[in-house]
Design a protein around this motif. Structure first.
Motif, PDB file in Angstrom:
ATOM      1  N   SER A  25       0.914  -0.807   0.317  1.00 44.64           N
ATOM      2  CA  SER A  25       0.101  -0.044  -0.075  1.00 44.64           C
ATOM      3  C   SER A  25       1.124   1.254   0.128  1.00 44.64           C
ATOM      4  O   SER A  25       2.278   1.026   0.209  1.00 44.64           O
ATOM      5  CB  SER A  25      -0.757  -0.175   1.585  1.00 44.64           C
ATOM      6  N   GLN A  26       0.160   2.591  -0.064  1.00 42.72           N
ATOM      7  CA  GLN A  26       0.590   3.495   0.606  1.00 42.72           C
ATOM      8  C   GLN A  26       0.107   4.417   1.321  1.00 42.72           C
ATOM      9  O   GLN A  26      -0.389   4.303   1.768  1.00 42.72           O
ATOM     10  CB  GLN A  26       1.048   4.174  -1.044  1.00 42.72           C
ATOM     11  N   VAL A  27       1.401   5.506   1.823  1.00 44.73           N
ATOM     12  CA  VAL A  27       0.524   5.509   3.039  1.00 44.73           C
ATOM     13  C   VAL A  27      -0.433   6.941   3.468  1.00 44.73           C
ATOM     14  O   VAL A  27      -1.782   6.786   3.590  1.00 44.73           O
ATOM     15  CB  VAL A  27       1.860   6.929   3.800  1.00 44.73           C
ATOM     16  N   VAL A  28      -0.766   7.274   1.743  1.00 40.49           N
ATOM     17  CA  VAL A  28      -2.272   8.600   1.761  1.00 40.49           C
ATOM     18  C   VAL A  28      -3.233   7.425   0.760  1.00 40.49           C
ATOM     19  O   VAL A  28      -4.828   7.905   1.841  1.00 40.49           O
ATOM     20  CB  VAL A  28      -1.530   8.773   0.503  1.00 40.49           C
ATOM     21  N   LEU A  29      -2.722   5.881   0.843  1.00 44.73           N
ATOM     22  CA  LEU A  29      -4.036   4.867   0.449  1.00 44.73           C
ATOM     23  C   LEU A  29      -4.609   4.644   2.244  1.00 44.73           C
ATOM     24  O   LEU A  29      -5.763   3.679   2.330  1.00 44.73           O
ATOM     25  CB  LEU A  29      -3.436   3.669  -0.082  1.00 44.73           C
ATOM     26  N   LEU A  30      -3.669   4.758   3.339  1.00 44.23           N
ATOM     27  CA  LEU A  30      -3.853   4.115   4.248  1.00 44.23           C
ATOM     28  C   LEU A  30      -4.431   5.396   5.546  1.00 44.23           C
ATOM     29  O   LEU A  30      -4.889   5.341   6.375  1.00 44.23           O
ATOM     30  CB  LEU A  30      -2.988   3.382   4.900  1.00 44.23           C
ATOM     31  N   GLY A  31      -4.311   6.458   4.932  1.00 43.08           N
ATOM     32  CA  GLY A  31      -4.772   7.935   5.067  1.00 43.08           C
ATOM     33  C   GLY A  31      -3.809   8.513   6.559  1.00 43.08           C
ATOM     34  O   GLY A  31      -4.404   8.658   7.378  1.00 43.08           O
ATOM     35  N   LEU A  32      -3.259   7.871   6.276  1.00 45.72           N
ATOM     36  CA  LEU A  32      -1.886   8.186   6.978  1.00 45.72           C
ATOM     37  C   LEU A  32      -0.934   9.698   6.503  1.00 45.72           C
ATOM     38  O   LEU A  32       0.727   9.871   6.572  1.00 45.72           O
ATOM     39  CB  LEU A  32      -1.080   7.464   7.636  1.00 45.72           C
ATOM     40  N   GLU A  33      -1.342  10.099   5.596  1.00 49.78           N
ATOM     41  CA  GLU A  33      -0.897  11.353   4.935  1.00 49.78           C
ATOM     42  C   GLU A  33      -0.365  12.548   6.304  1.00 49.78           C
ATOM     43  O   GLU A  33      -0.780  12.663   6.644  1.00 49.78           O
ATOM     44  CB  GLU A  33      -1.771  12.143   3.981  1.00 49.78           C
ATOM     45  N   GLN A  34       0.884  13.048   6.257  1.00 48.25           N
ATOM     46  CA  GLN A  34       1.110  13.817   6.977  1.00 48.25           C
ATOM     47  C   GLN A  34       0.727  13.470   8.388  1.00 48.25           C
ATOM     48  O   GLN A  34       1.658  14.400   9.323  1.00 48.25           O
ATOM     49  CB  GLN A  34      -0.060  15.537   7.175  1.00 48.25           C
ATOM     50  N   SER A  36       3.762  11.779  11.325  1.00 46.30           N
ATOM     51  CA  SER A  36       5.128  11.607  11.689  1.00 46.30           C
ATOM     52  C   SER A  36       6.025  10.714  10.927  1.00 46.30           C
ATOM     53  O   SER A  36       5.222   9.499  10.607  1.00 46.30           O
ATOM     54  CB  SER A  36       5.472  12.062  12.612  1.00 46.30           C
ATOM     55  N   ASP A  37       6.870  10.784  11.065  1.00 44.33           N
ATOM     56  CA  ASP A  37       8.145   9.710  10.857  1.00 44.33           C
ATOM     57  C   ASP A  37       8.118   8.764  11.566  1.00 44.33           C
ATOM     58  O   ASP A  37       7.956   6.909  11.605  1.00 44.33           O
ATOM     59  CB  ASP A  37       9.601  10.270  10.570  1.00 44.33           C
ATOM     60  N   LEU A  38       7.817   9.245  12.659  1.00 47.01           N
ATOM     61  CA  LEU A  38       8.026   8.102  13.831  1.00 47.01           C
ATOM     62  C   LEU A  38       6.274   7.105  13.539  1.00 47.01           C
ATOM     63  O   LEU A  38       5.872   5.947  13.928  1.00 47.01           O
ATOM     64  CB  LEU A  38       8.074   8.897  15.523  1.00 47.01           C
ATOM     65  N   THR A  39       5.130   8.370  13.233  1.00 48.79           N
ATOM     66  CA  THR A  39       4.116   7.251  13.306  1.00 48.79           C
ATOM     67  C   THR A  39       3.912   6.362  12.547  1.00 48.79           C
ATOM     68  O   THR A  39       3.654   5.026  12.589  1.00 48.79           O
ATOM     69  CB  THR A  39       3.049   8.062  13.394  1.00 48.79           C
ATOM     70  N   ALA A  44       3.846   0.590  10.447  1.00 51.30           N
ATOM     71  CA  ALA A  44       4.986  -0.067   9.397  1.00 51.30           C
ATOM     72  C   ALA A  44       5.119  -1.338  10.043  1.00 51.30           C
ATOM     73  O   ALA A  44       5.142  -2.599   9.499  1.00 51.30           O
ATOM     74  CB  ALA A  44       6.221   0.335   8.507  1.00 51.30           C
ATOM     75  N   GLY A  45       6.063  -1.614  11.346  1.00 50.32           N
ATOM     76  CA  GLY A  45       6.405  -2.225  12.021  1.00 50.32           C
ATOM     77  C   GLY A  45       5.177  -3.260  12.026  1.00 50.32           C
ATOM     78  O   GLY A  45       4.699  -4.707  12.793  1.00 50.32           O
ATOM     79  N   ARG A  46       3.995  -2.114  13.154  1.00 51.53           N
ATOM     80  CA  ARG A  46       3.115  -3.200  13.583  1.00 51.53           C
ATOM     81  C   ARG A  46       2.563  -3.788  12.451  1.00 51.53           C
ATOM     82  O   ARG A  46       1.738  -5.055  12.969  1.00 51.53           O
ATOM     83  CB  ARG A  46       2.114  -2.234  14.360  1.00 51.53           C
ATOM     84  N   HIS A  47       1.979  -3.691  11.386  1.00 52.32           N
ATOM     85  CA  HIS A  47       1.087  -3.903  10.131  1.00 52.32           C
ATOM     86  C   HIS A  47       2.351  -5.304   9.763  1.00 52.32           C
ATOM     87  O   HIS A  47       2.283  -5.178   8.695  1.00 52.32           O
ATOM     88  CB  HIS A  47       0.695  -3.321   9.383  1.00 52.32           C
ATOM     89  N   ASP A  48       3.252  -5.296   9.586  1.00 60.32           N
ATOM     90  CA  ASP A  48       4.752  -5.879   9.086  1.00 60.32           C
ATOM     91  C   ASP A  48       5.087  -5.517   7.779  1.00 60.32           C
ATOM     92  O   ASP A  48       5.209  -6.459   6.434  1.00 60.32           O
ATOM     93  CB  ASP A  48       4.439  -7.599   9.198  1.00 60.32           C
ATOM     94  N   TYR A  49       4.827  -4.455   7.744  1.00 62.46           N
ATOM     95  CA  TYR A  49       5.552  -3.616   5.849  1.00 62.46           C
ATOM     96  C   TYR A  49       6.231  -3.170   6.196  1.00 62.46           C
ATOM     97  O   TYR A  49       7.521  -3.426   6.892  1.00 62.46           O
ATOM     98  CB  TYR A  49       5.167  -2.440   6.341  1.00 62.46           C
ATOM     99  N   VAL A  50       7.488  -3.064   4.659  1.00 62.17           N
ATOM    100  CA  VAL A  50       9.548  -2.962   4.245  1.00 62.17           C
ATOM    101  C   VAL A  50       8.816  -0.914   4.413  1.00 62.17           C
ATOM    102  O   VAL A  50       7.569  -1.303   3.494  1.00 62.17           O
ATOM    103  CB  VAL A  50       9.213  -3.545   3.712  1.00 62.17           C
ATOM    104  N   ALA A  70      11.590  -3.061   8.205  1.00 63.84           N
ATOM    105  CA  ALA A  70      12.866  -2.980   7.733  1.00 63.84           C
ATOM    106  C   ALA A  70      12.520  -2.227   6.458  1.00 63.84           C
ATOM    107  O   ALA A  70      11.616  -0.749   6.587  1.00 63.84           O
ATOM    108  CB  ALA A  70      12.918  -3.819   6.524  1.00 63.84           C
ATOM    109  N   VAL A  71      13.591  -0.661   6.401  1.00 69.46           N
ATOM    110  CA  VAL A  71      13.492  -0.079   5.372  1.00 69.46           C
ATOM    111  C   VAL A  71      14.181  -0.349   4.095  1.00 69.46           C
ATOM    112  O   VAL A  71      15.324  -1.023   4.163  1.00 69.46           O
ATOM    113  CB  VAL A  71      14.236   1.545   5.633  1.00 69.46           C
ATOM    114  N   LEU A  72      13.301  -0.189   2.944  1.00 65.77           N
ATOM    115  CA  LEU A  72      14.048   0.352   1.591  1.00 65.77           C
ATOM    116  C   LEU A  72      14.419   1.252   1.260  1.00 65.77           C
ATOM    117  O   LEU A  72      13.069   2.008   0.977  1.00 65.77           O
ATOM    118  CB  LEU A  72      13.064  -1.096   0.785  1.00 65.77           C
ATOM    119  N   TRP A  73      14.962   2.598   0.821  1.00 67.54           N
ATOM    120  CA  TRP A  73      15.516   3.170   1.079  1.00 67.54           C
ATOM    121  C   TRP A  73      16.010   3.488  -0.852  1.00 67.54           C
ATOM    122  O   TRP A  73      16.735   2.833  -1.464  1.00 67.54           O
ATOM    123  CB  TRP A  73      16.679   3.895   1.957  1.00 67.54           C
ATOM    124  N   ARG A  74      15.348   4.154  -1.543  1.00 65.07           N
ATOM    125  CA  ARG A  74      15.281   4.079  -2.950  1.00 65.07           C
ATOM    126  C   ARG A  74      16.053   5.446  -3.170  1.00 65.07           C
ATOM    127  O   ARG A  74      15.515   6.305  -2.674  1.00 65.07           O
ATOM    128  CB  ARG A  74      13.946   4.264  -3.791  1.00 65.07           C
TER     129      ARG A  74
END
Length: 110
Positions: A25-34, A36-39, A44-50, A70-74
């Motif tokens: 998914s993408q953060v906007v699609l999950l209602g997480l736009e804006q 914070s990085d920590l949020t 991501a960690g709680r829902h097993d996303y990279v 985990a982080v995939l840095w493009r």
């Protein structure tokens, strides 16, 4: 492995990544736009996303706080969506292997 694309990556990539990375998914699609990085990191960690980003901030957090997530840095300057998609899919096995070997951050470069 499922990916969570940061705001700096187009949500239009998500349908093209589903076969290689089901459940992505993408953060906007999950209602997480804006959010914070920590949020975003916590979600991501709680829902097993990279967490996939172009920002060095998440790389820095992965160094200081470890995983999850985990982080995939493009590391792609002015990426075209098709180039981002191609690299993600073509290098999927190498990305998975790196995370399976314990990497907390994998850099994706052209």
């Amino acid at each position: 492995m499922k990916l969570l694309l940061d705001e700096n990556l187009s949500r239009r990539l998500v349908p093209f990544l589903q076969e290689a990375y089901p459940g992505s998914s993408q953060v906007v699609l999950l209602g997480l736009e804006q959010a914070s990085d920590l949020t975003l990191r916590h979600h991501a960690g709680r829902h097993d996303y990279v967490l996939v980003t172009r920002d060095a901030d998440f790389y820095d957090l992965s160094l200081t706080r470890g995983a999850p997530p985990a982080v995939l840095w493009r590391r792609i300057d002015n990426p075209d969506k098709s180039e981002v998609r191609r690299l993600s899919i073509d290098r999927r096995d190498a990305i998975r292997e790196a995370f399976a070997a314990g990497a907390t951050c994998v850099e994706l470069c052209p």
